[in-house]
Structures are given as C-alpha cells and as structure tokens.
Design an enzyme around this catalytic site. Sequence first.
Site, mmCIF file in Angstrom:
data_model
loop_
_atom_site.group_PDB
_atom_site.id
_atom_site.type_symbol
_atom_site.label_atom_id
_atom_site.label_comp_id
_atom_site.label_asym_id
_atom_site.label_seq_id
_atom_site.Cartn_x
_atom_site.Cartn_y
_atom_site.Cartn_z
ATOM 1 N N GLY A 140 0.849 -1.195 0.000
ATOM 2 C CA GLY A 140 0.000 0.000 0.000
ATOM 3 C C GLY A 140 0.878 1.235 0.000
ATOM 4 N N CYS A 186 -9.974 20.043 18.911
ATOM 5 C CA CYS A 186 -9.928 20.158 20.372
ATOM 6 C C CYS A 186 -9.350 18.911 21.025
ATOM 7 C CB CYS A 186 -11.328 20.419 20.901
ATOM 8 S SG CYS A 186 -12.013 21.877 20.138
HETATM 9 C C1 LIG Z 1 -3.094 -7.515 5.304
HETATM 10 C C2 LIG Z 1 -2.415 -6.283 4.848
HETATM 11 N N1 LIG Z 1 -1.849 -6.260 3.639
HETATM 12 C C3 LIG Z 1 -1.223 -5.151 3.168
HETATM 13 C C4 LIG Z 1 -1.159 -4.005 3.916
HETATM 14 C C5 LIG Z 1 -0.457 -2.804 3.357
HETATM 15 O O1 LIG Z 1 0.632 -2.450 4.093
HETATM 16 P P1 LIG Z 1 1.592 -1.280 3.611
HETATM 17 O O2 LIG Z 1 0.737 -0.101 3.314
HETATM 18 O O3 LIG Z 1 2.507 -1.056 4.729
HETATM 19 O O4 LIG Z 1 2.299 -1.779 2.384
HETATM 20 C C6 LIG Z 1 -1.721 -3.974 5.190
HETATM 21 C C7 LIG Z 1 -1.649 -2.761 6.018
HETATM 22 O O5 LIG Z 1 -2.143 -2.633 7.069
HETATM 23 C C8 LIG Z 1 -2.371 -5.142 5.663
HETATM 24 O O6 LIG Z 1 -2.945 -5.172 6.864
#
Ligand SMILES: Cc1ncc(COP(=O)(O)O)c(C=O)c1O
Length: 415
Positions: free
Chosen positions: A278, A344
Amino acid sequence: MAFSYLNKRLHCDGVDLETIAQKYGTPTYVYSESILRRNVQVLKEAFIDRGFKVSYAMKANSNPAILKLFRDYGLGVDIVSAGEYKMAERVGFTGPEINFAGVGKTIAELDLALESEIGHFNVESRFELDLLESRAAVLDKRARVLLRLNPDIDPQTHPHISTGLKRSKFGMGSEKVFHILTHSSEYPHIIFKGIHCHIGSQIVNPQPFYDLIDYLSLFTGRLHSVGVDIQHLDLGGGFGVNYEEPFEDILTTTPYLETFAEIANKKLNQFQLHIQPGRVLVANSAVLLSRVLGIKHNGDQHFVVIDGATTDIVRPALYNAYHKVSAHQESQNSKIGDVVGPVCESSDALARQRELPDFKSGDLLTIASAGAYASSMGSTYNLRPLSPEVMILKEGTAKLIRRRQSFDEMVGLYV
Ligand SMILES: Cc1ncc(COP(=O)(O)O)c(C=O)c1O
C-alpha cells in the site's frame, strides 16, 4: 522532481501550489500523477516482470483516480471491507482481480465476495473459515482461500503496525494452519490455494522479510513432506518509505525491493508469489496543503496554528509519526515549535518541537508524505468536512479527484 521549489515557491510538476490553494481552498491534498506512475512502474519492474502478482492494498488510499491508474499497470486490489469492494468494482476491477483480507468479515461481506467470485479470501481464523464454508455451501460456491499465517516475526516497526507477532490479533499460528491444511477435506466448499503473511507496515530494515521467506520455505517443505502442496504464497505488504526525505524516489527510500523479489523468487520458486503493498505506492505522491491561521506562544512554547488537522493526517497522533513540514515560500529563518491544528485535542499536532520556517499568519505550508494513510484515515471529528483531493496531471494541469465534503453532506446523515 515533482515537488520542488521554483523561484523560491513550492511547485508540484510545474504548478505553483498557491494557485491550488486559491482555486480549491485549504486544507487540500495535492497529488502528483508523475510520482504515482513512477512508483507503480518501479513495482511493476521489480515484481510483476518477475512473475509476482501485485495487489494494491487500497486501505492506504482508496481514491478511484489512483486505483484506476494502478489497474492500468496490471495491479489487482486487496480489500478489507464491503466499502472497499464497492469502490474497486466502481473502478472496474473484476472479481478475479480482487482479494479480500481482514481479521473480521461479516456474513454480508462474505456473501458479496462469494457472489462476485473474487480471486481469493485471506482467512485469519477458524471461525472465519467455518463461516465461509457454511456461506459457500448455502450459495453453492467454492471459495478460494489463502490462510493467513502468523509467523511470530518481529518486523521492527511501530507496535501499532506490527502484525506478525504471536500476541497480535492477526492470522493463525503455524500449528493451526498446518492442521487445517492437512484436514482440508473437512471443508468441501473451500479450495485451499496457499498461505498469506503480512508481518507489519513501514518496514525499513528488510531482514524480517528475509526471515519470513526462510520461514515459509521451511513451513511449505514441512507441508510437502506430508503430501500437502499449495500453489500460492502472498508475502503481504509493508515496504517502508523515508518520511524524512519525502520527495525522494522510492528506489532510494526503499532500496531493497529488487533484492527482496530476487531472494523470494530464488527460495520460493515453485509458488505463485504475491505481494500486497500500500504505502510504498502512494506515500510520497502527495502533500497536504494548508494555511497558517496564526502564531501563538504559551510560555516559551511556539505554536503555528494551521487549518489542516489530525482529521486530515492522523498518523502523528496515532503513531507519533514524522511528516516533513515545508513552507510554500522558501525561507532561511527558522524557529523551534509545534505545528498544530484547530481540533480540540492536545494530540492534534502535525509536527512537534521541529525547526520550522518563521511562519506568519496567512502563509501556505505543506505536510509531506500525505499520500498513504492520510485521506483514507480522514475523519469529520469536530464536524470538519473531509478535505478535497487534487491531482496534478503529468501535463501540468490540476484535476479535482475528490470534492470538499459539503456541510449539507456531513450534517445530512443525522436523521
Ligand atoms: C493484510 C495487509 N496487507 C497489506 C497491507 C499494506 O501495508 P503497507 O501499506 O505497509 O504496504 C496492510 C496494512 O495494514 C495489511 O494489513
């Protein structure tokens, strides 16, 4: 470089950020299409071209303009809710391009994904597997499943984003996974495709990933020795970026991507390998553009009060995370202080005890690395409408990719 100073004013791909502030107001997230394309191209070359499947973990940023762009490069999508499914569907991802992760899925979500023939479910517990088996039976479907294995590996990152340790709520221990896979006939409506692991997020030292590869090599060898052969291994996401140098290329901030892909390919070459990144795809692609509302001092504390807030970027409050602050107008003077929002809560600070430009009321500034876990974690706390998102296209024009939420939209939910 997409975010850079031209004539001492911060620009994005040739567009002066002041023009964005005038047209769309502040706070506003500003994305660079060229950075997004660069990031996805790097991932494509490191992974897709080596035979990996790559599913974008859309929780990092679920704007459809970004999803569409990634889909054009051959990425699938990793979802964690029916809402994310709906957005993926809207963008044109088909069932097989979607996999469904997450530690708790409702019956309605399982049914939706079963009816849509998604690629596979990442199953995190026995109760989920039992529920999926019974829903698949009712709907006369067979669900493709990866079991999420918790390998008890320390990803050496912030505790709130460590997911692969035994004490965390994610996945199942190896003995449980082994037991299920060696008793797969108890689940006639499940096709066990393989194993999924995601040990954490913002991982900057790659060693835990290499430990994971060795762990999976041993574990799948053990399965093979009792006649269980799986096809698919999803190694998760978690590739870290450098928040201190937010405008650097990801090949510099995350230098181990290719090595990781090569090692995984070498040690796990009999499997279809899969990753679900991600952050690395989006973090450096955006800034939050915000205006200084005023300067105040409490005792010897210096505060720059801005119109952006933790409702726009919650990471500093949640993880004490660092986001670089830059002035729109390049300046030499500096002062130590905090950049705080109007919300706040004492935790509503975007930077603390930082050497800051000598801001004045009305100045524009940016909070960097606002592409990942910023707008997607946004909230309307204090009844602040969600901030808009603008993308600077590679031709150097600005495109609104999410409107500012109107007050009517926000308060209209209350019946
Ligand atoms: C199951 C799973 N896959 C992929 C990701 C993506 O992680 P990142 O944004 O660190 O690559 C996450 C992030 O929380 C996740 O929980």
